[in-house]
Design a protein around this motif. Structure first.
Motif, PDB file in Angstrom:
ATOM      1  N   HIS A   8       0.832  -1.203   0.000  1.00  8.05           N
ATOM      2  CA  HIS A   8       0.000   0.000   0.000  1.00  8.05           C
ATOM      3  C   HIS A   8       0.873   1.261   0.000  1.00  8.05           C
ATOM      4  O   HIS A   8       1.765   1.413   0.836  1.00  8.05           O
ATOM      5  CB  HIS A   8      -0.893  -0.023   1.242  1.00  8.05           C
ATOM      6  N   ARG A   9       0.629   2.138  -0.965  1.00 10.92           N
ATOM      7  CA  ARG A   9       1.306   3.441  -1.072  1.00 10.92           C
ATOM      8  C   ARG A   9       2.795   3.333  -1.365  1.00 10.92           C
ATOM      9  O   ARG A   9       3.502   4.356  -1.389  1.00 10.92           O
ATOM     10  CB  ARG A   9       1.104   4.286   0.196  1.00 10.92           C
ATOM     11  N   ALA A  10       3.311   2.135  -1.588  1.00  9.98           N
ATOM     12  CA  ALA A  10       4.754   1.987  -1.825  1.00  9.98           C
ATOM     13  C   ALA A  10       5.196   2.701  -3.084  1.00  9.98           C
ATOM     14  O   ALA A  10       6.350   3.132  -3.194  1.00  9.98           O
ATOM     15  CB  ALA A  10       5.125   0.503  -1.893  1.00  9.98           C
ATOM     16  N   GLY A  11       4.291   2.846  -4.055  1.00 11.55           N
ATOM     17  CA  GLY A  11       4.648   3.528  -5.282  1.00 11.55           C
ATOM     18  C   GLY A  11       4.579   5.040  -5.202  1.00 11.55           C
ATOM     19  O   GLY A  11       4.810   5.718  -6.211  1.00 11.55           O
ATOM     20  N   ASN A  12       4.289   5.582  -4.026  1.00 10.68           N
ATOM     21  CA  ASN A  12       4.199   7.041  -3.895  1.00 10.68           C
ATOM     22  C   ASN A  12       5.570   7.708  -3.785  1.00 10.68           C
ATOM     23  O   ASN A  12       5.661   8.930  -3.710  1.00 10.68           O
ATOM     24  CB  ASN A  12       3.347   7.415  -2.680  1.00 10.68           C
ATOM     25  N   ILE A  28       2.484  -3.223  -6.441  1.00 10.30           N
ATOM     26  CA  ILE A  28       2.832  -1.984  -5.757  1.00 10.30           C
ATOM     27  C   ILE A  28       1.748  -0.959  -6.040  1.00 10.30           C
ATOM     28  O   ILE A  28       1.483  -0.625  -7.204  1.00 10.30           O
ATOM     29  CB  ILE A  28       4.204  -1.466  -6.221  1.00 10.30           C
ATOM     30  N   GLU A  29       1.096  -0.480  -4.977  1.00  4.92           N
ATOM     31  CA  GLU A  29      -0.015   0.466  -5.117  1.00  4.92           C
ATOM     32  C   GLU A  29       0.488   1.894  -5.007  1.00  4.92           C
ATOM     33  O   GLU A  29       1.445   2.178  -4.272  1.00  4.92           O
ATOM     34  CB  GLU A  29      -1.058   0.182  -4.023  1.00  4.92           C
ATOM     35  N   CYS A  30      -0.135   2.791  -5.770  1.00  4.18           N
ATOM     36  CA  CYS A  30       0.181   4.213  -5.665  1.00  4.18           C
ATOM     37  C   CYS A  30      -1.089   5.025  -5.861  1.00  4.18           C
ATOM     38  O   CYS A  30      -2.059   4.552  -6.464  1.00  4.18           O
ATOM     39  CB  CYS A  30       1.245   4.621  -6.682  1.00  4.18           C
ATOM     40  N   ASP A  31      -1.087   6.242  -5.323  1.00  2.00           N
ATOM     41  CA  ASP A  31      -2.237   7.144  -5.408  1.00  2.00           C
ATOM     42  C   ASP A  31      -1.994   8.140  -6.538  1.00  2.00           C
ATOM     43  O   ASP A  31      -0.997   8.877  -6.512  1.00  2.00           O
ATOM     44  CB  ASP A  31      -2.423   7.888  -4.083  1.00  2.00           C
ATOM     45  N   VAL A  32      -2.898   8.191  -7.505  1.00  2.00           N
ATOM     46  CA  VAL A  32      -2.717   9.030  -8.688  1.00  2.00           C
ATOM     47  C   VAL A  32      -3.689  10.209  -8.637  1.00  2.00           C
ATOM     48  O   VAL A  32      -4.905  10.023  -8.562  1.00  2.00           O
ATOM     49  CB  VAL A  32      -2.936   8.209  -9.979  1.00  2.00           C
ATOM     50  N   HIS A  33      -3.127  11.416  -8.683  1.00  2.00           N
ATOM     51  CA  HIS A  33      -3.910  12.654  -8.691  1.00  2.00           C
ATOM     52  C   HIS A  33      -3.682  13.378 -10.012  1.00  2.00           C
ATOM     53  O   HIS A  33      -2.555  13.413 -10.523  1.00  2.00           O
ATOM     54  CB  HIS A  33      -3.487  13.582  -7.550  1.00  2.00           C
ATOM     55  N   ARG A  42       1.055  10.662  -5.209  1.00  2.00           N
ATOM     56  CA  ARG A  42       1.230  11.119  -3.827  1.00  2.00           C
ATOM     57  C   ARG A  42      -0.018  10.763  -3.030  1.00  2.00           C
ATOM     58  O   ARG A  42      -1.098  10.608  -3.583  1.00  2.00           O
ATOM     59  CB  ARG A  42       1.444  12.637  -3.770  1.00  2.00           C
ATOM     60  N   HIS A  43       0.168  10.660  -1.716  1.00  2.00           N
ATOM     61  CA  HIS A  43      -0.985  10.454  -0.839  1.00  2.00           C
ATOM     62  C   HIS A  43      -1.521  11.790  -0.328  1.00  2.00           C
ATOM     63  O   HIS A  43      -2.717  11.948  -0.124  1.00  2.00           O
ATOM     64  CB  HIS A  43      -0.608   9.567   0.342  1.00  2.00           C
ATOM     65  N   ASP A  85      -4.325   3.775  -7.980  1.00  2.78           N
ATOM     66  CA  ASP A  85      -5.534   4.148  -7.253  1.00  2.78           C
ATOM     67  C   ASP A  85      -5.887   5.575  -7.650  1.00  2.78           C
ATOM     68  O   ASP A  85      -5.249   6.534  -7.217  1.00  2.78           O
ATOM     69  CB  ASP A  85      -5.292   4.040  -5.744  1.00  2.78           C
ATOM     70  N   LEU A  86      -6.897   5.727  -8.501  1.00  2.00           N
ATOM     71  CA  LEU A  86      -7.261   7.036  -9.037  1.00  2.00           C
ATOM     72  C   LEU A  86      -8.084   7.816  -8.021  1.00  2.00           C
ATOM     73  O   LEU A  86      -9.101   7.335  -7.522  1.00  2.00           O
ATOM     74  CB  LEU A  86      -8.053   6.876 -10.337  1.00  2.00           C
TER      75      LEU A  86
END
Length: 215
Positions: A8-12, A28-33, A42-43, A85-86
């Motif tokens: 979780h969030r490792a790709g941030n 590897i999950e990441c937050d996409v803005h 970024r988170h 994660d959009l």
């Protein structure tokens, strides 16, 4: 088969990406803005005109360098499977992600998830995108169960652990390949979720992911 280990969030951050790859996680999950025409990973959230990014317990300068999705994908070209994660309630991010994947020739499988399902539907049209619908509330879960039962082509679901029991997981598993849950940040919770037959574990904790990888 062992449940997927999802960092979780490792790709941030590039450091988080490296650590997750060293551990050998599956995803590897990441937050996409989508911010000012750019896809940022970024988170932390923006604060309108105020000069900082924020979360409940964290502040950061808005002028600090921000990791772009393009940079992350380039850094992960050695074989990493990402889950994007959009964020946000508009489809602009999804449309920009679709363009970026096409322009960069990224044809490896990539998971795309989010609570705003219209964005995921945009990306689901791409053959190598594996759509994952998220649910954080009981109302979202109820709608999710109706949606997947209708037979829409959905690869997986991501449901908050507090909403899951064995019957719910069984119903969802009849329609999707992967039932993921979060947050799973201690071994007792890991055991409980695996006992429900969840087959995707989303965790912030390297020790939990390492334990899962050994099973």
């Amino acid at each position: 088969m062992r449940a997927l280990a999802i960092a979780h969030r490792a790709g941030n951050s590039l450091a988080g990406l490296h650590e997750a790859n060293q551990l050998g996680v599956d995803v590897i999950e990441c937050d996409v803005h989508h911010h000012r025409g750019r896809l940022e990973v970024r988170h932390l959230k923006t604060a309108g005109p105020l000069p900082f990014l924020w979360d409940r317990w964290e502040l950061s300068s808005a002028s600090a360098p921000r990791l772009g999705l393009s940079e992350l994908l380039e850094a992960g070209k050695h074989g990493t499977m990402f889950m994007l994660d959009l964020k946000g309630r508009r489809t602009a991010a999804a449309q920009s992600v679709a363009r970026l994947l096409h322009e960069e020739g990224h044809h490896a499988p990539v998971l795309c998830c989010g609570r705003y399902w219209r964005s995921i539907d945009v990306l689901a049209r791409i053959p190598y995108v594996l759509p994952v619908l998220s649910a954080r509330t009981r109302g979202e879960l109820a709608r999710l169960q109706v949606r997947v039962a209708q037979g829409d082509p959905v690869h997986g679901v991501s449901v908050h652990r507090q909403l899951l029991d064995r019957d719910t997981v069984a119903r969802l598993s009849r329609h999707v390949e992967v039932v993921m849950t979060w947050p799973v940040n201690d071994i007792a919770t890991l055991d409980r979720m695996l006992g429900l037959d969840v087959n995707g574990i989303i965790s912030d904790e390297p020790a939990v992911l390492a334990e899962l990888l050994t099973r």
